[in-house]
Design an enzyme around this catalytic site. Structure first.
Site, mmCIF file in Angstrom:
data_model
loop_
_atom_site.group_PDB
_atom_site.id
_atom_site.type_symbol
_atom_site.label_atom_id
_atom_site.label_comp_id
_atom_site.label_asym_id
_atom_site.label_seq_id
_atom_site.Cartn_x
_atom_site.Cartn_y
_atom_site.Cartn_z
ATOM 1 N N CYS A 206 -22.788 7.580 -5.528
ATOM 2 C CA CYS A 206 -23.352 6.930 -4.341
ATOM 3 C C CYS A 206 -23.416 7.919 -3.171
ATOM 4 C CB CYS A 206 -22.548 5.674 -4.013
ATOM 5 S SG CYS A 206 -23.424 4.499 -2.941
ATOM 6 N N HIS B 167 -22.239 2.579 -9.206
ATOM 7 C CA HIS B 167 -20.778 2.695 -9.255
ATOM 8 C C HIS B 167 -20.274 2.431 -10.678
ATOM 9 C CE1 HIS B 167 -19.874 3.070 -4.928
ATOM 10 N NE2 HIS B 167 -20.998 2.381 -4.777
ATOM 11 N N GLU C 264 0.457 -8.924 1.555
ATOM 12 C CA GLU C 264 1.485 -9.452 2.447
ATOM 13 C C GLU C 264 0.857 -9.890 3.769
ATOM 14 O OE1 GLU C 264 4.542 -10.119 1.827
ATOM 15 O OE2 GLU C 264 4.863 -9.085 -0.079
ATOM 16 N N GLU D 1 -17.323 2.841 -11.722
ATOM 17 C CA GLU D 1 -15.911 2.465 -11.701
ATOM 18 C C GLU D 1 -15.682 0.962 -11.631
ATOM 19 O OE1 GLU D 1 -16.927 3.446 -7.328
ATOM 20 O OE2 GLU D 1 -17.614 3.953 -9.354
ATOM 21 N N VAL E 242 10.397 -4.838 -9.720
ATOM 22 C CA VAL E 242 10.067 -4.024 -10.888
ATOM 23 C C VAL E 242 10.038 -2.538 -10.547
ATOM 24 C CG1 VAL E 242 7.574 -4.324 -10.534
ATOM 25 C CG2 VAL E 242 8.440 -3.708 -12.797
ATOM 26 N N ASP E 243 9.557 -2.182 -9.356
ATOM 27 C CA ASP E 243 9.442 -0.766 -9.005
ATOM 28 C C ASP E 243 10.803 -0.094 -8.937
ATOM 29 O OD1 ASP E 243 6.794 -1.478 -8.746
ATOM 30 O OD2 ASP E 243 6.842 -1.556 -6.562
ATOM 31 N N SER E 244 11.710 -0.672 -8.160
ATOM 32 C CA SER E 244 13.021 -0.047 -8.004
ATOM 33 C C SER E 244 13.843 -0.154 -9.285
ATOM 34 C CB SER E 244 13.785 -0.665 -6.826
ATOM 35 O OG SER E 244 14.096 -2.018 -7.065
ATOM 36 N N ARG F 123 8.984 -2.997 10.581
ATOM 37 C CA ARG F 123 9.121 -2.073 9.461
ATOM 38 C C ARG F 123 9.956 -0.858 9.838
ATOM 39 N NH1 ARG F 123 5.561 -2.716 5.173
ATOM 40 N NH2 ARG F 123 4.206 -4.524 5.352
#
Length: 541
Positions: free
Chosen positions: A93, A186, A539, A188, A244-246, A315
Site C-alpha cells: 500500500c 493488504h 483496558e 496480511e 499467563v505472561d508472568s 501507572r
C-alpha cells in the site's frame, strides 16, 4: 531480552529475520504476526529507523501501509540506505507508493479518482523469472482487501506491472532486475484470500528465510541466552502476578537457573478476589516455584489517593512503588543467600513484557503516536538498581501460550485471561479507594464465574468488570438509590493488537447484571461495553 542492551544473543542474531518498517498502518503488526505463523521470525521497527543503527542484516524488508500521502510535505520516508542493502523489499500500500517515490523520475503517486476500500478482484500478469515469484501458487485471479485513497499513476523506471484491479492499474509491480515488489492490497489481513501465500512467497522463496521460528527452538535458545546473560552465580528476582505472561516467564526462568530465581508477588491492594492465595498455591504446588508474597496493599492505596483523572499517573505511581518494594526484597534475599549455595548478586528483575506491549509503548516521531504507557515498559523509575530481563519481549500472546504448553504448564494456567500489572486500579475510572476496589473486585468475580459456568471462558480472550466514575439513579427495595455503575467488557482477539467485543446473548447479560446488582453492595446499574480495538483499548485506562 534485557532492556539495558546487554543481551548477548538477541533473536535476530539467531533466526533469519524479516524486518517490517512501520508507516503507521493499523495492520502493520499483522504482517509480523502472519510471518511468525509461517515460522519466519520478524521484527517491526519505525519507518524512520536508520539502517546504520540496525544491529543485524535482515533477510528481507517489508514497507508497511500508512495513513499518509507520499507527495505531501512532512510525509514519512524510509532511510534511502534501505535500497542499498541488497536484500529483497516488498512495499504494501503506502509502501508501494514509497518505493515508487524513491525511484522517482517518471513515477507518480496521486490521489485516486475513486478511493478503494474493501474487497477487490486482483488479476495477476506473468512476465517470467523473479517477477512471477510473488504470486506463485495463487492463480490468475484472487480476492484481495484494499484500503487506500492514493494510487500509483505512472510506473517507476525499470519496474513493470504484475497485477491489476479495476481501479488500480498498478496494483502489483516488480523491478525488472532486482527483487523489489510493490502491492497496493493488504496480504496480511484475513479478507485477502491467499494473502499468507503471498507473504510466504516473499519471505521463504524470495528472501530464502529459514522456517525455524518455533517455540520448541525458542525455549532452547532462550534458556541458553538467560544462562549466558545472568552468569553462573547471578540471581534474578521475578515479578509474578499469576497471569499467563508472568507464569510462563517464571517457569522459563526456573528452567534456566533453578533456585537462583526468586519469585515474588506484590499484593498491591488492587488484585482480583483471593488472587494472592490462589497464585501461591498454583505456582508452588503446580510448577514447583517457591513464591514469596509481600502484602503492600496499604502503601499502594495510600499513594493512589487523590489521583482522579490521570491514568498515566496511576501507572507511574504503581510502577515506582513496585520497583521500590522489589529493590528492598532483593536486598533481603541477597543477604540471606550470602552463606548459601545461591551466593551471588541479585542484579536482574524479571518481567513478562510481550511484543504488543513494546509496540504500543513506542513513540514514533513520524507516523505513530504513543497509545499508552504500558506497566511493563514505561513508568519505571530512572534510578532503579535492578536491570530488567524480559524473556518474552519478542513474543505475541498466542506464542506465549504455545510456549507455556511447550514448558509443560497446565492448560488452565496457559489459557488464563490476562491481568494488568496495575490491576483493578486501571479498571476503576477515577480515584482508587478501598471501597471502590471492593465493588470492582466483587463484580469482576461474578462476571468471570458466570463466564466459566457458561463454558465460554476459552472462547473469550479477556473479560473484566470496570467501575465507572459516575453514579446513576435506581430503585431497590421500593426506595430510590443513587449508586455506582459497573461496565462489563469481554473481547475476542488473537494477538491483543486488535480486538472485537464478545457477542453474549441477552439472557447471559441479564443473569450477570441481576447477580451484580443484587450481590454487590453499592451498585445499581450494569452496562456492557461493545467497543472494538481500535478505536478503544482493551483496558479502560
Amino acid at each position: 531480552m534485557a532492556t539495558d542492551g546487554s543481551d548477548p544473543i538477541p533473536p535476530h542474531k539467531t533466526f533469519d529475520t524479516i524486518l517490517v518498517l512501520d508507516f503507521g498502518s493499523q495492520y502493520t503488526h499483522l504482517i509480523t504476526r502472519r510471518l511468525r505463523e509461517l515460522n519466519v521470525y520478524s521484527e517491526m521497527l519505525p519507518c524512520n529507523t536508520k539502517l546504520a543503527d540496525l544491529p543485524f542484516t535482515p533477510k528481507g524488508i517489508i514497507l508497511s501501509g500508512g495513513p499518509y500521502s507520499v507527495y505531501e510535505e512532512g510525509a514519512p520516508h524510509v532511510d534511502h540506505a534501505v535500497f542499498d542493502l541488497g536484500v529483497p523489499i516488498l512495499g504494501i500500500c503506502y509502501g508501494l507508493q514509497e518505493m515508487a517515490w524513491h525511484f522517482g523520475k517518471n513515477a507518480g503517486v496521486a490521489a485516486g479518482e475513486k478511493r478503494e476500500y474493501g474487497h477487490a478482484n486482483l488479476k495477476v500478469e506473468s512476465h517470467g523469472g523473479h517477477m512471477d515469484e510473488l504470486f506463485k501458487d495463487v492463480g490468475n485471479e484472487l480476492e484481495v482487501w484494499m484500503s487506500h485513497g492514493d494510487k500509483l499513476s505512472n510506473m517507476p523506471e525499470n519496474f513493470t506491472t504484475v497485477a491489476t484491479t479495476t481501479n488500480a492499474p498498478f496494483a502489483g509491480i516488480a523491478h525488472k532486475e532486482k527483487k523489489y515488489y510493490g502491492i497496493q492490497f493488504h496480504p496480511e489481513v484475513t479478507h485477502t484470500k491467499m494473502g499468507k501465500t503471498v507473504l510466504k512467497n516473499f519471505a521463504v522463496d524470495i528472501c530464502q528465510s529459514t522456517t525455524d521460528w518455533t517455540m520448541g527452538k525458542f525455549v532452547d535458545q532462550e534458556i541458553t541466552r538467560i544462562r549466558k546473560l545472568v552468569g553462573e552465580k547471578g540471581q534474578v528476582i521475578g515479578a509474578v502476578s499469576g497471569g499467563v505472561d508472568s507464569t510462563v516467564a517464571a517457569k522459563l526462568m526456573k528452567e534456566a537457573i533453578g533456585d537462583r530465581f526468586h519469585a515474588v508477588m506484590v499484593d498491591n491492594g488492587v488484585l482480583r478476589l483471593n488472587e494472592a492465595k490462589q497464585v501461591k498455591e498454583t505456582l508452588e504446588k503446580g510448577l514447583g516455584i517457591n513464591l514469596t508474597v509481600i502484602d503492600a496493599s496499604d502503601m499502594f492505596l495510600d499513594r493512589l489517593k487523590g489521583i482522579t483523572d490521570n491514568p498515566e499517573q496511576k501507572r507511574k505511581v504503581i510502577g515506582n512503588t513496585f520497583i521500590e518494594i522489589f529493590q528492598e526484597k532483593a536486598k533481603e534475599i541477597a543477604a540471606a543467600a550470602k552463606n548459601s549455595s545461591n551466593a551471588g548478586e541479585i542484579e536482574w528483575l524479571l518481567q513478562g513484557t510481550l511484543y504488543p506491549d513494546v509496540i504500543e509503548s513506542l513513540s514514533f516521531k513520524g507516523p505513530s503516536q504513543t497509545i499508552k504507557t504500558h506497566h511493563n515498559v514505561g513508568g519505571l523509575p530512572a534510578n532503579m538498581n535492578l536491570k530488567l530481563i524480559e524473556p518474552l519481549r519478542e513474543l505475541f500472546k498466542d506464542e506465549v501460550r504455545a510456549l507455556g504448553v511447550e514448558l509443560g504448564i497446565p492448560e488452565d494456567l496457559v489459557w488464563r485471561h490476562p491481568f494488568p500489572g496495575p490491576g483493578i486500579a486501571i479498571r476503576i475510572l477515577g480515584e482508587v479507594t478501598r471501597e471502590q476496589v471492593r465493588i470492582a473486585r466483587e463484580a469482576d468475580y461474578i462476571f468471570i464465574e458466570e463466564i466459566k459456568a457458561a463454558g465460554l471462558y476459552r472462547n473469550i480472550s479477556q473479560a473484566f468488570a470496570a467501575l465507572l466514575p459516575v453514579k446513576a439513579v435506581g430503585v431497590m427495595g421500593d426506595k430510590r438509590v443513587h449508586d455506582q455503575v459497573i461496565a462489563l467488557r469481554a473481547v475476542e482477539t488473537t494477538d491483543f493488537m486488535t480486538a472485537d467485543w464478545y457477542p453474549f446473548d441477552g439472557e447471559f447479560l441479564k443473569r450477570v447484571s441481576r447477580r451484580i446488582v443484587n450481590e454487590v453492595n453499592g451498585v445499581c446499574r450494569v452496562v456492557y461495553d461493545i467497543t472494538s480495538k481500535p478505536p478503544g483499548t482493551i483496558e479502560m485506562e
